[in-house]
Design a protein around this motif. Sequence first.
Motif, PDB file in Angstrom:
ATOM      1  N   VAL A 598       0.855  -1.200   0.000  1.00 66.20           N
ATOM      2  CA  VAL A 598       0.000   0.000   0.000  1.00 66.20           C
ATOM      3  C   VAL A 598       0.891   1.250   0.000  1.00 66.20           C
ATOM      4  CG1 VAL A 598      -1.658   1.336   1.363  1.00 66.20           C
ATOM      5  CG2 VAL A 598      -1.970  -1.127   1.100  1.00 66.20           C
ATOM      6  N   ALA A 599       1.932   1.216   0.827  1.00 63.51           N
ATOM      7  CA  ALA A 599       2.810   2.392   0.930  1.00 63.51           C
ATOM      8  C   ALA A 599       3.522   2.670  -0.391  1.00 63.51           C
ATOM      9  CB  ALA A 599       3.832   2.164   2.042  1.00 63.51           C
ATOM     10  N   VAL A 600       4.048   1.610  -0.999  1.00 66.94           N
ATOM     11  CA  VAL A 600       4.807   1.799  -2.242  1.00 66.94           C
ATOM     12  C   VAL A 600       3.887   2.271  -3.370  1.00 66.94           C
ATOM     13  CG1 VAL A 600       6.241   0.635  -3.971  1.00 66.94           C
ATOM     14  CG2 VAL A 600       6.536   0.090  -1.548  1.00 66.94           C
ATOM     15  N   VAL A 601       2.704   1.643  -3.449  1.00 63.57           N
ATOM     16  CA  VAL A 601       1.746   2.032  -4.495  1.00 63.57           C
ATOM     17  C   VAL A 601       1.327   3.496  -4.295  1.00 63.57           C
ATOM     18  CG1 VAL A 601      -0.618   1.644  -5.324  1.00 63.57           C
ATOM     19  CG2 VAL A 601       0.919  -0.302  -4.975  1.00 63.57           C
ATOM     20  N   GLY A 602       1.049   3.828  -3.020  1.00 56.89           N
ATOM     21  CA  GLY A 602       0.620   5.194  -2.699  1.00 56.89           C
ATOM     22  C   GLY A 602       1.713   6.203  -3.050  1.00 56.89           C
ATOM     23  N   LYS A 603       2.920   5.890  -2.683  1.00 56.43           N
ATOM     24  CA  LYS A 603       4.041   6.809  -2.900  1.00 56.43           C
ATOM     25  C   LYS A 603       4.216   7.143  -4.387  1.00 56.43           C
ATOM     26  CE  LYS A 603       8.780   6.174  -2.540  1.00 56.43           C
ATOM     27  NZ  LYS A 603       9.819   5.314  -1.986  1.00 56.43           N
ATOM     28  N   ASN A 604       4.009   6.130  -5.226  1.00 64.27           N
ATOM     29  CA  ASN A 604       4.232   6.342  -6.658  1.00 64.27           C
ATOM     30  C   ASN A 604       2.963   6.694  -7.429  1.00 64.27           C
ATOM     31  OD1 ASN A 604       7.190   5.619  -7.030  1.00 64.27           O
ATOM     32  ND2 ASN A 604       6.429   3.900  -5.824  1.00 64.27           N
ATOM     33  N   ALA A 605       1.870   6.786  -6.692  1.00 60.91           N
ATOM     34  CA  ALA A 605       0.570   7.158  -7.290  1.00 60.91           C
ATOM     35  C   ALA A 605       0.274   6.363  -8.557  1.00 60.91           C
ATOM     36  CB  ALA A 605       0.548   8.661  -7.580  1.00 60.91           C
ATOM     37  N   ILE A 606       0.333   5.051  -8.439  1.00 59.47           N
ATOM     38  CA  ILE A 606       0.135   4.181  -9.595  1.00 59.47           C
ATOM     39  C   ILE A 606      -1.360   3.995  -9.860  1.00 59.47           C
ATOM     40  CG2 ILE A 606       0.426   1.794 -10.377  1.00 59.47           C
ATOM     41  CD1 ILE A 606       2.951   1.878  -8.549  1.00 59.47           C
ATOM     42  N   GLY A 607      -1.689   4.064 -11.109  1.00 59.63           N
ATOM     43  CA  GLY A 607      -3.098   3.892 -11.478  1.00 59.63           C
ATOM     44  C   GLY A 607      -3.546   2.466 -11.198  1.00 59.63           C
ATOM     45  N   PRO A 608      -4.834   2.306 -10.920  1.00 54.85           N
ATOM     46  CA  PRO A 608      -5.346   0.979 -10.572  1.00 54.85           C
ATOM     47  C   PRO A 608      -5.078  -0.032 -11.681  1.00 54.85           C
ATOM     48  CG  PRO A 608      -7.093   2.631 -10.563  1.00 54.85           C
ATOM     49  CD  PRO A 608      -5.851   3.311 -11.019  1.00 54.85           C
ATOM     50  N   GLY A 609      -4.728  -1.198 -11.254  1.00 54.71           N
ATOM     51  CA  GLY A 609      -4.558  -2.281 -12.207  1.00 54.71           C
ATOM     52  C   GLY A 609      -3.237  -2.309 -12.931  1.00 54.71           C
ATOM     53  N   ARG A 610      -2.346  -1.324 -12.660  1.00 55.79           N
ATOM     54  CA  ARG A 610      -1.050  -1.334 -13.371  1.00 55.79           C
ATOM     55  C   ARG A 610      -0.108  -2.378 -12.757  1.00 55.79           C
ATOM     56  NH1 ARG A 610      -2.637  -0.511 -17.204  1.00 55.79           N
ATOM     57  NH2 ARG A 610      -4.021   1.235 -17.462  1.00 55.79           N
ATOM     58  N   LEU A 611      -0.256  -2.558 -11.421  1.00 56.61           N
ATOM     59  CA  LEU A 611       0.657  -3.490 -10.730  1.00 56.61           C
ATOM     60  C   LEU A 611      -0.025  -4.844 -10.606  1.00 56.61           C
ATOM     61  CD1 LEU A 611       3.280  -3.962  -9.079  1.00 56.61           C
ATOM     62  CD2 LEU A 611       1.956  -3.355  -7.044  1.00 56.61           C
ATOM     63  N   LYS A 612       0.738  -5.859 -11.001  1.00 56.22           N
ATOM     64  CA  LYS A 612       0.194  -7.226 -10.900  1.00 56.22           C
ATOM     65  C   LYS A 612       1.177  -8.055 -10.099  1.00 56.22           C
ATOM     66  CE  LYS A 612      -0.291  -9.438 -14.798  1.00 56.22           C
ATOM     67  NZ  LYS A 612      -0.903  -9.537 -16.109  1.00 56.22           N
ATOM     68  N   LEU A 613       0.673  -8.625  -9.009  1.00 54.44           N
ATOM     69  CA  LEU A 613       1.563  -9.447  -8.181  1.00 54.44           C
ATOM     70  C   LEU A 613       1.407 -10.903  -8.580  1.00 54.44           C
ATOM     71  CD1 LEU A 613       1.061  -7.827  -4.647  1.00 54.44           C
ATOM     72  CD2 LEU A 613       2.809  -7.329  -6.388  1.00 54.44           C
ATOM     73  N   GLU A 614       2.548 -11.553  -8.859  1.00 57.21           N
ATOM     74  CA  GLU A 614       2.500 -12.972  -9.221  1.00 57.21           C
ATOM     75  C   GLU A 614       2.807 -13.818  -7.992  1.00 57.21           C
ATOM     76  OE1 GLU A 614       4.804 -14.140 -12.568  1.00 57.21           O
ATOM     77  OE2 GLU A 614       3.815 -12.731 -13.940  1.00 57.21           O
ATOM     78  N   LEU A 615       1.815 -14.630  -7.651  1.00 56.27           N
ATOM     79  CA  LEU A 615       2.010 -15.547  -6.525  1.00 56.27           C
ATOM     80  C   LEU A 615       2.123 -16.959  -7.074  1.00 56.27           C
ATOM     81  CD1 LEU A 615      -0.816 -14.261  -4.131  1.00 56.27           C
ATOM     82  CD2 LEU A 615       1.590 -13.603  -4.121  1.00 56.27           C
ATOM     83  N   THR A 616       2.852 -17.813  -6.381  1.00 55.67           N
ATOM     84  CA  THR A 616       2.877 -19.224  -6.797  1.00 55.67           C
ATOM     85  C   THR A 616       1.998 -20.015  -5.846  1.00 55.67           C
ATOM     86  OG1 THR A 616       4.791 -19.645  -5.439  1.00 55.67           O
ATOM     87  CG2 THR A 616       5.229 -19.108  -7.728  1.00 55.67           C
ATOM     88  N   GLU A 617       1.778 -21.260  -6.216  1.00 53.46           N
ATOM     89  CA  GLU A 617       0.873 -22.075  -5.403  1.00 53.46           C
ATOM     90  C   GLU A 617       1.434 -22.349  -4.007  1.00 53.46           C
ATOM     91  OE1 GLU A 617      -1.383 -25.113  -8.101  1.00 53.46           O
ATOM     92  OE2 GLU A 617       0.480 -24.481  -9.064  1.00 53.46           O
ATOM     93  N   SER A 618       2.728 -22.166  -3.840  1.00 53.06           N
ATOM     94  CA  SER A 618       3.315 -22.422  -2.508  1.00 53.06           C
ATOM     95  C   SER A 618       2.735 -21.480  -1.455  1.00 53.06           C
ATOM     96  CB  SER A 618       4.834 -22.273  -2.561  1.00 53.06           C
ATOM     97  OG  SER A 618       5.162 -20.947  -2.882  1.00 53.06           O
ATOM     98  N   VAL A 619       2.215 -20.341  -1.947  1.00 48.96           N
ATOM     99  CA  VAL A 619       1.612 -19.392  -1.016  1.00 48.96           C
ATOM    100  C   VAL A 619       0.377 -19.997  -0.350  1.00 48.96           C
ATOM    101  CG1 VAL A 619       0.327 -17.204  -0.960  1.00 48.96           C
ATOM    102  CG2 VAL A 619       2.487 -17.347  -2.171  1.00 48.96           C
TER     103      VAL A 619
END
Length: 756
Positions: A598-619
């Motif tokens: 949240v902090a990093v996204v907020g700091k850079n004022a990124i538009g919604p949906g630009r950042l995609k986090l890739e998780l693996t099944e181990s999560v």
Amino acid sequence: MSQKQEQTRETLRAEAEALVANLLSPTAQPAEALLHELIVHKIELEMQNEELRRIHTAMEESRDRYVDLYEFAPVSYITINRAGLISEINLTGTVLLGADRAKLINHRFSQLVAPQDQDRWHRLFLNLMQHANGEKQAFELKMSHADGALFDAHLDCLYRETWDMAPIVRVTLTDISKIKLTEKELRIAAIAFESQEGMFITDTNNVILRVNRAFTKITGYSAEESVGQTPRLFESGRHDAAFYKAMRDSVKTTGSWHGEVWNRRKNGEIYPEWQIITAVPEFEGIEFHCVTTLTDITEQKLASEQIDQLAFYDPLTNLPNRRLLKDRLHQALNYSARNKQYGALFFIDLDNFKILNDTLGHNMGDLLLQHVAQRLLNSLREGDTAARLGGDEFIVMLESLGEHAQDAAIHAEITGKKILAALTYPYQLESLEFQCTASVGATLFFDHLLSHDDLLKHVDIAMYQAKHAGRNALCFFDQAMQTTLTERAALEMDLRRALEQNQFQLYYQLQNTHDGQAVGAEALIRWQHPEHGLILPLDFIPLAEETGLIVPIGLWVLETACAQLKTWADQALTRHLQLAVNVSARQFYQPDFVQQVVAVVGKNAIGPGRLKLELTESVLVSNIDDTITKMDELRKIGVHFSMDDFGTGYSSLSYLTQLPLVQLKIDKSFVQHISRAPSDAVIVQTIIAMTKTLGIEVIAEGVETEVQRAFLEQHGCPLCQGYLFSKPIPLAAFELLLGDRSGQGAAPTLMMLKDL
Ligand code: C2E
Ligand code: MG
Ligand code: MG
């Protein structure tokens, strides 16, 4: 002259006068008769004289005796007149006071009284004079010798009057300094005897003569119950006859004994006490006896046991800690050397323990470790050692495995497998059932061929070997592995410095549609090592995960990627791009992961949906609820999620519907075999179909050939990522690639770039 003497004289005189009168009388008898009578009288007179002489001698003797008795009496006699002056003093008195009689006579008695007692003396003297009732009065005074030395005196005083009615005080004076001293010593002894320590005194026959109050408090036996008994009354049965014999022998030969004794209180409780026995030898008629002091050391023992427990045992599992293990190992090596016996050492590390700890909390982690400790103990023989080094690392040591290495190895392998099996059964952690496996490293030891440090290193290495063999495995130490691990340790050192020395870099790999439209990129980390050159993530990410370094590294990736998105937002060419960032399980389970994003996204004022986090099944392996909560929170601020490497895990299908996923990423292993393995083609088709049902996006990674791309397009997978379009490339190259593509969509440039 005495009264009797006076009487005799008077009688004689009367008789003589009567005789003379008789002679002169007219009726006087004839001369012969008179003569006879005179002779008789003379004889009588002589006899009487003799008697008188005898009486006189007796009186002289009596006087001498009196004088002797008076002068040499064992006490001092002093007579004090009304003026307070000494009028008489016997010889003993002069000796006691240390001055000649001449100096003492007419000397003021009060000057012999010590200054601190003078007032009291004056009052006493006055009182004696005023209350002349003839009764003896006794008191004690501090007095001084002529040389000034003080002594304690006992005075018996008697008021008297002389023949001429002059008042006097007769004093008998005794030096009681010694008595006082003895009294004082006795008092001190009595106080000492009633000290906090229990004490009892025994006679020659070991019969108890006296006990003090502390003794009763400690043992529960009163004086009545213990006097007359022997100390056998308290025996606990914990010591053998030899112990008591050694105790008696020591008292006899050295005069004392001290040590710890387990005794039994009256209430039956057995307790430890510290005993000191001191023999008091026969002296001046007092027979030999012993003084025993005893201190209840239950508390101290408990405290020191607790200290030992803390110093040598792991408080969580109660297993020996690293320190005690080293000691045991040392002893085991000595034993092995003496008895020519092999032993074995195991290093046990739980697989995925860190994830459990991160997801379910330390309490659950602790609970699991306690279960593991118990299971280890259950799978060992008596005499074997299980210890905890810390974290989820345990050591097991077996001894006496025989004289031959082969037999010992077989035995060790059986035990190692038994341990592995024991640890795999599901654990009941409160209401949760949890399954866990372990990796076990083993090595044999014999004599002092290797130090215990080396042995521990070897099992550690063997354990890593087991981890690399796919976990839930048992491996014996192997030299080649040691080399690998030494390199790994060096790499770890370098990795710790890499962040601060800015050695990481992000590469970007294009994600696009079949017609070549760029939709985004995946950010892939690279490590520019100063000596080894470019290092790919698979060669350092697992290490970063194990060491926890993935957390700061992951944050750096996230920050760099978001900063990049911000820059791209300003350019028409890149504004629409999504950037996929890989997040490892360890990183995701950090308690503040959501806040960080949240902090990093907020700091850079990124538009919604630009950042995609890739998780693996181990999560998804441990705490699905926590995963969903975190993902939901991030979805709320517009972050997208993609399930990376989909199909390689085994657990996710049932969870898929619950996760707020935007995309599934078909793993490259399926994509690459599409044309060769029909089963993989089917899997790919199934995944695509499933995404349609779930209403989420699908992308294929590892697309290398036109055949693969065509298959994907034909079966409805709209997005691709792979070498066919571009390899992961540095930012500048990536932006160049985008520019080229937007200009003419030129495939040749792409083909050129994919070799980077
Ligand atoms: P991944 O997330 O599955 O990334 C895709 C990997 O497939 C990348 O390897 C990429 O170079 C490779 N790849 C893409 N297209 C092709 C192709 O056509 N053929 C072949 N043979 N390979 C292709 P890379 O960059 O070596 O990364 C490997 C893995 O390391 C990643 O797999 C990801 O799990 C991890 N990783 C990379 N960067 C990061 C990061 O920043 N954080 C974390 N936690 N993990 C990362
Ligand atoms: Mg990825
Ligand atoms: Mg992948």
